[in-house]
Scaffold this active site. Structure first.
Site, PDB file in Angstrom:
ATOM      1  N   THR A  46       0.861  -1.182   0.000  1.00 39.16           N
ATOM      2  CA  THR A  46       0.000   0.000   0.000  1.00 39.16           C
ATOM      3  C   THR A  46       0.895   1.230   0.000  1.00 39.16           C
ATOM      4  OG1 THR A  46      -1.712  -1.156   1.233  1.00 39.16           O
ATOM      5  CG2 THR A  46      -1.765   1.244   1.309  1.00 39.16           C
ATOM      6  N   LYS A  71       0.599   3.789   9.529  1.00 40.63           N
ATOM      7  CA  LYS A  71       1.172   4.021   8.202  1.00 40.63           C
ATOM      8  C   LYS A  71       0.106   4.434   7.188  1.00 40.63           C
ATOM      9  CE  LYS A  71       2.158   0.234   5.774  1.00 40.63           C
ATOM     10  NZ  LYS A  71       1.289   0.214   4.570  1.00 40.63           N
ATOM     11  N   LYS A 104      -6.899   1.372  -3.351  1.00 37.79           N
ATOM     12  CA  LYS A 104      -6.509   0.740  -2.083  1.00 37.79           C
ATOM     13  C   LYS A 104      -6.523   1.755  -0.947  1.00 37.79           C
ATOM     14  CE  LYS A 104      -5.066  -2.352   0.839  1.00 37.79           C
ATOM     15  NZ  LYS A 104      -3.766  -2.984   0.955  1.00 37.79           N
TER      16      LYS A 104
END
Lengths: 311, 311
Positions: B106, B250, B182
């Site tokens: 990602t 993150k 995503k």
């Protein structure tokens, strides 16, 4: 005695107070199951529609409750519920001991406890019974009910609950538990709608095809019941109110009141509430709650699908 | 030529870089489908496990990629992907023109575009292919892949994608689209986990039975994929990491970077990120992301179910 259900037939005299999309649907489900229904709503239009399918229409809540063994109250909040019970021409003075008041409005647990205590003084049973499902499930008798109250209250309300609900959760013996569980549901639902709007408008800002994003997300871990249900309104550019922005201004407002009283930080609910407030403040309070997407679009310059032309 | 899939058999030489729970599962799915797999991971344990089921193990990413027609990179973020490609003993110098690099981490769409541009200079194909599904689906070859890239990249990666995914979304011809979709998924997923924790700990504070609340909510409009998946960890008091708090530190961090660059306000994502940060700051960064519930409990004095004693 008209005051309790006829156990040989399971048919009751039911007063339905509040004939909005939910109350009207519940009243029609009760009629379909053979109960005698007396309806009351300040709107003559809703009352006339209900009369046309076989209900008697009353001139006041008290008039509706006069011969009812069950009073089903389907209004918006605790203030309206209080007025139905204790306001002018209210139901409390005419309800008889042993009859049951079923309260469907979303409200703070403390309010459910207060109302039930006042009715207990007159030996009127109280069922704290918030609903989930929407107008279509109300009309088909397939609501989910999150209920708490005494075994007597459940027993006395049984035939009515059977007529309006596909699933009744019996959450405990005390009023307030149903209200609490409903608040937890609204806590999540309110965040999920705002999150769906936040994410979809960002997707537009990033230049993604929103129809494709909807397809991918509904098959992925980012999905929610509300994402699946509300995003089509955004894709259609159709903000006709199925459930209005004001509902979550109210419910997340109650939630934040409860959280503050409990000394509980709820930053996600607080952030979501600000977006409903901004959407209402911008003039969209009575439109569909997916209108929060229009607030994000206005704040970012993103474009959204426009409404299909009427055909 | 070992550099492209043998079209007569559909079998490829595949390098899998990164053998965490996702990469290991994908590598084992590839082996099961008859592909020749060379694995690389800095952890000798993961590599030894993969060797035991039939893969060759390489000493570096570049070593793994030496005869591969497809390099599948399953690392955590863009910095690690960059290092796999261009760091010491990286794969870029040994990949041949026409081979394909499949990137699963990602990352920001801009990073996906940057990496693909650098590979394009050497005529190496790039597939921007983030994954969704979790370790169990990786192991069974049933991931969802949100992919974008040139038709050539898709064609060259086809047999590998078939082996690892139940569903491949072809989102467009340009790298960056897969990364964007995503991010939208992570945007929602990150909020939904934090919301699940916020609501369930409030439920505890209100004295509700959490098992009952879980049952009611999963059947109601407040449900989400993440609520259904993560709340059992809270009910079990089991914070063994299935996916860690740091993942959403993150991913919501990247999301907020993107939103800031786009001048897009994302207050729900921002509020959720603070809760992941607080949970990590309190020392739980490597534990399960449902640990956010423990932060809410610590901030409010609410109690949560404790772990079942080991039997």
């Amino acid at each position: 005695m008209p005051m309790s259900a006829d156990e040989s037939t399971g048919k009751s005299n039911v007063a339905v107070i509040g004939l909005g999309s939910m109350g009207f649907g519940m009243a029609s489900s009760l009629l379909r199951c053979g109960h005698a229904v007396v309806g009351y709503d300040p709107s003559g239009t809703a009352a006339a529609k209900l009369a046309a399918i076989g209900a008697r229409i009353a001139k006041s809540p008290g008039d509706a409750a006069a011969n009812a063994s069950v009073v089903l109250c389907v209004v918006v909040n605790s203030a309206q519920t209080d007025a139905v019970l204790f306001g002018g021409s209210g139901v409390c003075p005419v309800m008889v001991p042993g009859s049951v008041f079923i309260s469907s409005a979303t409200m703070a647990p403390s309010e459910a406890k207060r109302l039930s205590s006042r009715l207990a003084e007159r030996d009127i049973l109280y069922l704290d019974a918030p609903i989930s499902g929407g107008a279509a499930k109300a009309a088909s008798g397939a609501l989910t009910i999150m209920a708490s109250g005494s075994p007597d209250a459940f027993e006395h309300a049984r035939h009515v609950l059977d007529a309006i609900a596909a699933k009744v959760y019996r959450l405990g013996g005390e009023p307030g538990i149903g209200a609490s569980v409903k608040m937890i549901n609204q806590h999540l639902a309110g965040i999920h709608i705002a999150a769906a709007c936040e994410a979809m408008v960002l997707a537009s800002k990033l230049g993604l095809d929103l129809f494709t994003v909807y397809e991918v997300i509904t098959a992925s871990a980012g999905n929610s019941w509300m994402f699946e249900n509300r995003v089509p309104h955004i894709l259609d550019g159709d903000y006709t109110p199925r459930s209005s922005v004001e509902i979550f201004v109210k419910d997340l407002g109650i939630l934040e009141d409860i959280a503050r009283a409990e000394r509980y930080p709820a930053p996600l609910a607080a952030a979501a509430l600000q977006m409903y407030l901004a959407t209402s403040g911008a003039g969209m309070g009575r439109e569909d709650d997916a209108s929060v997407a229009r607030t994000y679009a206005a704040l970012s310059g993103a474009s959204l699908p426009s409404a299909k032309p009427a055909t």
